[in-house]
Design an enzyme around this catalytic site. Sequence first.
Site, short mmCIF file in Angstrom:
data_model
loop_
_atom_site.label_atom_id
_atom_site.label_comp_id
_atom_site.label_asym_id
_atom_site.label_seq_id
_atom_site.Cartn_x
_atom_site.Cartn_y
_atom_site.Cartn_z
N GLY A 99 -7.31 -6.88 2.42
CA GLY A 99 -6.17 -6.37 1.67
C GLY A 99 -4.92 -7.20 1.82
N ASN A 119 -3.62 -9.30 -0.27
CA ASN A 119 -3.01 -9.72 -1.53
C ASN A 119 -1.68 -9.01 -1.83
OD1 ASN A 119 -4.95 -7.51 -1.80
ND2 ASN A 119 -4.25 -7.41 -3.92
N GLY A 173 1.59 -5.95 -0.29
CA GLY A 173 2.13 -5.05 0.73
C GLY A 173 2.18 -5.64 2.13
N ILE A 174 1.83 -4.81 3.10
CA ILE A 174 1.88 -5.21 4.50
C ILE A 174 0.90 -6.35 4.78
CG2 ILE A 174 1.50 -4.40 6.87
CD1 ILE A 174 2.31 -1.59 5.87
N GLY A 175 -0.27 -6.29 4.15
CA GLY A 175 -1.26 -7.34 4.35
C GLY A 175 -0.75 -8.70 3.90
N TYR A 186 -7.12 11.15 4.27
CA TYR A 186 -6.37 10.01 4.83
C TYR A 186 -6.16 10.18 6.33
CZ TYR A 186 -2.59 6.63 5.45
OH TYR A 186 -1.80 5.58 5.90
#
Length: 410
Positions: A128, A130, A132-134, A288
């Site tokens: 992930g 690509n 946000g945080i990643g 979640y």
Amino acid sequence: MMAMPDSDSEDELPPGWEERANDDGVVCYVNQQSKTTQWTHPRTGRSKRITGDLPLGWKKYYDEESKRFMFHNKETNQRTNIDPRLAFAAEEPTLNITQVRQRFDSCSTALQILHGKDLHGRLALITGANCGIGFETARSLALHGCDIIFACRNPSSAAEAIERIAQERPTAGARCRSVALDLGSLRAVQQFVAEIKRSVGHVDYLILNAGVFALPHTKTVDGLETTFQVSHLSHFYLTLQLESLFDHRTRIVVLSSESHRFANLPVENLTVQHLSPPAEKYWSMMAYNNAKLCNVLFTQELAERWKQRGISVFSVHPGNMVSTQLSRNYWFYRLLFAVVRPFTKSLQQAAATSVYCATANELTGLSGLYFNNCYFCDPSKLSRSGALQQQLWALSERLIQELLMEHPTQ
């Protein structure tokens, strides 16, 4: 503990063992017979670290051909990958996490964590990455010399993310590449691992960043509830499949959340229905919470199973309601995240704890810890249940085996 041959010197290594030092100066011990490594001396049980400057005439440099740091004696022209200070390594006291001084906090950014670090020769695999945080995690590491594999479901989105890094600094963008990974399919995980093993011999940082939030009840191609499979099961399978690429230099960082404290998984008699509930028993927020609890449980059990290999495994909370694409699936959460955005962490701050756990020298030899705001804290009581950790592990293994048999091809 296995009996050691007699020796006149407590510090003498048993036959078949040798000392090495990593790039941070920490000494590890390699058993050539069993092909295992550990941070502590096989006789004394104590750890060592190299300190001080290199001897006169020696220089450390990064060799692009061998992809590792080397040492050059300018007077004799000797070149070696063995640190000449190794013979003078000093013993360290037994490390305890409470002895680690807090250097960063909730306001720290990933780039501040990495200030002064040279990560050339290191490889990070980030799911992930690509957005946000990643993305901020990948960008920060790449800007400091680390090679990055973007493990993403959408190749075009990953290509755009890499291009953004290349525009900022071309050399950093050149160190990034993407490999397609769909965490909604175990067969896709298999294909990803096969592709990685064809081109990679070692992974320094595995950062399990990808996840989903606030989904309506949906199922993956494997027939499991999407939040559970994407956030836990496929990451569990990915980690075990990549095991041959890990050694004592590897760190595994699993992104969890403080939401794990509100999970409702039972301590006893855990079943697939608890992890992947049917539509009539499904609530997206609880799915979640439970998935984030699975992340911490997995971290704790993996750290216990791999502790003799010297692999450090950490779970982290990046921050509360950080503005990312995680909330894109439901208008209410998009609105809520937008309202609180001025009061939450930036993406750079949210990536800081992951980057800290992956690279901080002071965490060498530690494992199985939970971090928030770049410092350790106790996870929930439920996550510390050894029985629940083992149940989740066994159930995850069984699920994967059964699903791969049911879906031989996809």
